[in-house]
Design a protein around this motif. Structure first.
Motif, PDB file in Angstrom:
ATOM      1  N   CYS A   1     -37.804  81.266  12.785  1.00  0.00           N
ATOM      2  CA  CYS A   1     -37.177  82.522  12.354  1.00  0.00           C
ATOM      3  C   CYS A   1     -36.995  82.584  10.836  1.00  0.00           C
ATOM      4  N   ILE A   2     -36.990  83.808  10.338  1.00  0.00           N
ATOM      5  CA  ILE A   2     -36.891  84.074   8.906  1.00  0.00           C
ATOM      6  C   ILE A   2     -35.793  85.097   8.653  1.00  0.00           C
ATOM      7  N   MET A   3     -35.023  84.892   7.593  1.00  0.00           N
ATOM      8  CA  MET A   3     -34.173  85.930   7.022  1.00  0.00           C
ATOM      9  C   MET A   3     -34.447  85.988   5.523  1.00  0.00           C
ATOM     10  N   LEU A   4     -34.325  87.181   4.966  1.00  0.00           N
ATOM     11  CA  LEU A   4     -34.634  87.383   3.551  1.00  0.00           C
ATOM     12  C   LEU A   4     -33.455  88.019   2.827  1.00  0.00           C
ATOM     13  N   SER A   5     -33.357  87.741   1.542  1.00  0.00           N
ATOM     14  CA  SER A   5     -32.426  88.459   0.675  1.00  0.00           C
ATOM     15  C   SER A   5     -33.004  88.468  -0.729  1.00  0.00           C
TER      16      SER A   5
ATOM     17  N   ALA B   1     -23.393  89.009   5.075  1.00  0.00           N
ATOM     18  CA  ALA B   1     -22.974  87.784   5.766  1.00  0.00           C
ATOM     19  C   ALA B   1     -22.719  88.057   7.247  1.00  0.00           C
ATOM     20  N   LEU B   2     -22.000  89.146   7.534  1.00  0.00           N
ATOM     21  CA  LEU B   2     -21.694  89.484   8.925  1.00  0.00           C
ATOM     22  C   LEU B   2     -22.960  89.789   9.718  1.00  0.00           C
ATOM     23  N   LEU B   3     -23.842  90.610   9.171  1.00  0.00           N
ATOM     24  CA  LEU B   3     -25.035  91.005   9.901  1.00  0.00           C
ATOM     25  C   LEU B   3     -26.046  89.870  10.010  1.00  0.00           C
ATOM     26  N   ALA B   4     -26.075  88.959   9.035  1.00  0.00           N
ATOM     27  CA  ALA B   4     -26.949  87.786   9.152  1.00  0.00           C
ATOM     28  C   ALA B   4     -26.492  86.906  10.311  1.00  0.00           C
TER      29      ALA B   4
ATOM     30  N   PHE C   1     -33.921  89.491   9.868  1.00  0.00           N
ATOM     31  CA  PHE C   1     -32.967  90.252   9.056  1.00  0.00           C
ATOM     32  C   PHE C   1     -33.329  90.121   7.588  1.00  0.00           C
ATOM     33  N   ALA C   2     -33.019  91.177   6.828  1.00  0.00           N
ATOM     34  CA  ALA C   2     -33.127  91.145   5.368  1.00  0.00           C
ATOM     35  C   ALA C   2     -32.018  92.006   4.801  1.00  0.00           C
ATOM     36  N   PHE C   3     -31.499  91.619   3.632  1.00  0.00           N
ATOM     37  CA  PHE C   3     -30.447  92.446   3.037  1.00  0.00           C
ATOM     38  C   PHE C   3     -30.442  92.331   1.531  1.00  0.00           C
TER      39      PHE C   3
ATOM     40  N   MET D   1     -32.011  95.475   6.662  1.00  0.00           N
ATOM     41  CA  MET D   1     -33.180  95.637   7.522  1.00  0.00           C
ATOM     42  C   MET D   1     -32.992  94.720   8.722  1.00  0.00           C
ATOM     43  N   PHE D   2     -32.786  95.286   9.886  1.00  0.00           N
ATOM     44  CA  PHE D   2     -32.502  94.516  11.095  1.00  0.00           C
ATOM     45  C   PHE D   2     -33.747  94.502  11.965  1.00  0.00           C
ATOM     46  N   GLY D   3     -34.433  93.354  12.046  1.00  0.00           N
ATOM     47  CA  GLY D   3     -35.693  93.294  12.768  1.00  0.00           C
ATOM     48  C   GLY D   3     -36.803  93.927  11.957  1.00  0.00           C
TER      49      GLY D   3
END
Length: 629
Positions: free
Chosen positions: A380-384, A358-361, A429-431, A438-440
């Motif tokens: 932009c995309i973020m994954l989990s 949550a913090l890093l997203a 970001f992905a986590f 995974m940052f970038g």
């Protein structure tokens, strides 16, 4: 006990194979004695023949360690079921044959080649050297790191040097007795099915080691071998700095915040020290007893940051003596990140993977806007992964970017991120819940070094600009996007058949109606509304009842969603003999009854475990719950 002369040498062993009276076992003993040139493991087999320990020999020689999408991982001892020189050579020969079929161009193999690295475990360097010898003898350019290297450097090198594959010898945070062989594809991500099956087939077709595979002289004689360290080291940190906008570098330089760091006896310290220098952060304060690589992991029962407070006890002691309030920790191969912070009452808050996610997203979005001055994040995309908190999805809905859910594991997130990037999307970001971030897109896999640098930068930014701690920022994120309460834990089970029975029982919960899943818990107090069974490709949330995520028949994976929003995912793999469960329940931003939500989460989780696993729990050993609140 036979009165025959007991074998003392390989030649004598071969002459006495009739001792076992078991044709298949005798064949495997013969293979081992003929093929193994490591004196220690050869002696283990000879000694077992001497003692006529046929049961142990059958276990070790008539079973083979599986090769999956994570490659190999297991205990180091003699046997085809374990990690040792012979099995590493067989695996390398199979992988080389598979890659040769995939890349028939000799020029491509001689110029792009493969990259090979290793961690600080027992035998890691030797296994990497044996692997290198196999590939050199197969006509490949080999980029062999000649020093211990963090796992993230391998996929980074694959991408940076356009290698055909990457291999790292590591068992990550497993016990000291273990080691492993992890493979990355030419795109820099972990391999996916069906490539693991094809590689395994190639291994089985190339079991007999070539004499040249044992000869390490080629490492000093071949013009095709090169240490990429001096080239890759500055490239990695240059790319890391590009993700840090100047305003955040300036804040880091002015901040007086200091950080305690432990690599858990792994390879991370010197690499993290350089990352902090490049990010203009105050120098790390290492835990001295855990700073240097140590294959014994002598201060830790398990070198695993997922163990929480137990794994961070020495770091906490060091932080208190140095009057520091933030702790960072990498696992031994530095691809995972754990963190803790001192709260105002003097208690240490050990952040869970979901909380750090949550913090890093939030920070990935904040960092992107500061770096690009683009308020529009619609591209932009973020994954989990499916077992991780849905907090990223909540942030995405509120902020206007896209959240993508994948199957469990960075092999799925990394490959999906690359696919989205190729389609023109910006992956931020992905986590995944087990402390993977995974940052970038510099590394298409989890990277504990980059993640730690960004978490430290975020902490400095919050303290300098808003006088906020990480704990306070986490509460603010929940206030803004909704509270997400999660729990996860597991049972250990050495009987794969029992785990399969448990899952089959869930698929046939009503004995009178086969194919029926549980419909409720606590005598109907909480009802199931959807079932997703990825082992079978089922998802009842859709009219056609077909799952939208890929079907994974080789793993057990069922998710139940209840009418009140409570979600529980149950999964197990053949690799680790664990039956894992992940639960979550969420509140809307305006709903502030967090303690009540926590109580409901625990109440429902206990009920699911009791009702869904019974009557089989007597065959399982339950671990402590990791409270993710």
């Amino acid at each position: 006990m036979s009165t025959k002369k007991t074998p003392k040498t390989p030649a004598e062993v071969l002459k006495s194979l009739e001792l076992s009276g078991q044709e298949d076992l005798d064949k495997q003993i013969k293979n081992w004695v003929l093929w193994d040139r490591n004196e220690a493991t050869l002696d283990q087999v000879i000694e077992a023949v001497h003692d006529q320990d046929w049961q142990a020999l059958r276990v070790r020689l008539c079973n083979r360690i599986p090769f999956g999408t994570a490659g190999l991982r297991g205990g180091m001892r003699a046997g085809f079921d374990s990690i040792n020189d012979l099995v590493i050579i067989q695996t390398a020969q199979g992988l080389a044959a598979y890659l040769t079929d995939s890349y028939p161009s000799i020029q491509k193999r001689e110029t792009q080649g493969v990259v090979i690295g290793y961690d600080g475990r027992y035998n890691s360097k030797r296994f990497a050297q044996l692997t290198s010898a196999v590939f050199l003898n197969s006509g490949y350019k080999v980029y062999l790191f000649n020093r211990m290297t963090p796992t993230p450097f391998i996929p980074f090198t694959v991408s940076a040097l356009k290698c055909l594959a990457g291999i790292v010898v590591t068992a990550s945070h497993n016990p000291k007795e273990d080691n492993g062989f992890k493979v990355y594809a030419a795109n820099g991500a972990q391999i996916l099915p069906p490539h693991d099956k094809k590689i395994y087939d190639a291994i089985m077709a190339n079991l007999e080691p070539k004499p040249s595979s044992w000869d390490l002289c080629i490492l000093t004689e071949s013009p095709l071998v090169e240490d990429p360290y001096r080239q890759i080291y500055p490239m990695y940190y240059e790319m890391l700095k590009k993700l840090l906008p100047p305003v955040h570098l300036e804040t880091n330089e002015c901040s007086q915040l200091r950080f305690i760091y432990t690599p858990m006896h792994g390879v991370g310290y010197s690499f993290m020290r350089e990352a902090f220098y490049q990010a203009r952060l105050k120098p790390l304060i290492p835990v001295p007893e855990q700073k240097d690589p140590d294959p014994e992991f002598h201060t830790l029962v398990y070198p695993n940051p997922e163990e929480g407070r137990e794994a961070l006890l020495m770091a906490i002691k060091k932080a208190e003596s140095e009057h520091c309030t933030v702790i960072l920790a990498n696992d031994p191969d530095a691809d995972r990140l754990a963190a803790a912070e001192l709260d105002p009452k003097g208690r240490w808050k050990i952040f869970t993977g979901n909380e750090l996610g949550a913090l890093l997203a939030w920070w990935a979005l904040e960092n992107y806007r500061a770096r690009t001055s683009k308020p529009d994040v619609s591209n932009c995309i973020m994954l989990s992964s499916m077992v991780s908190s849905r907090i990223v999805g909540a942030i995405a809905r509120a902020e206007g970017f896209t959240h993508v859910e994948t199957l469990t594991g960075f092999k799925w997130m990394g490959n999906k991120a690359l696919e989205l990037q190729a389609a023109g999307r910006t992956v931020l970001f992905a986590f995944e819940e087990p402390l993977g971030f995974m940052f970038g897109m510099n590394v298409a896999d989890k990277d504990g070094i980059t993640a730690a640098t960004h978490l430290a930068t975020m902490a400095c930014h919050l303290r300098t600009t808003r006088s906020l701690t990480l704990i306070e920022k986490l509460r603010e994120i929940y206030d803004t996007y909704g509270y997400h309460a999660t729990l996860s834990s597991y049972y250990t089970c050495e009987d794969p058949e029992l785990i399969e029975q448990i899952f089959e029982r869930l698929r046939n919960f009503d004995e009178d109606l086969p194919g029926t899943y549980p419909k409720c818990i606590l005598d109907g107090e909480f009802e199931v509304v959807y079932v997703r069974d990825l082992t079978k490709g089922l998802d009842t949330a859709y009219a056609d009842r077909k799952a939208r995520l890929p079907m994974v028949p080789s793993e057990q994976m069922i998710t139940f969603t209840f009418t009140n929003g409570f979600v529980v995912s149950l999964r197990s793999t053949s690799r680790d003999h664990k039956l894992r469960y992940y639960t979550e329940i969420c509140a809307l931003p305006e709903e502030k009854e967090w303690l009540e939500l926590d109580d409901r989460l625990h109440h429902m989780t206990d009920a699911v475990v009791e009702e869904f696993y019974q009557p089989n729990v007597h065959g399982l050993i339950r671990a402590s719950q990791f409270d993710m609140q």
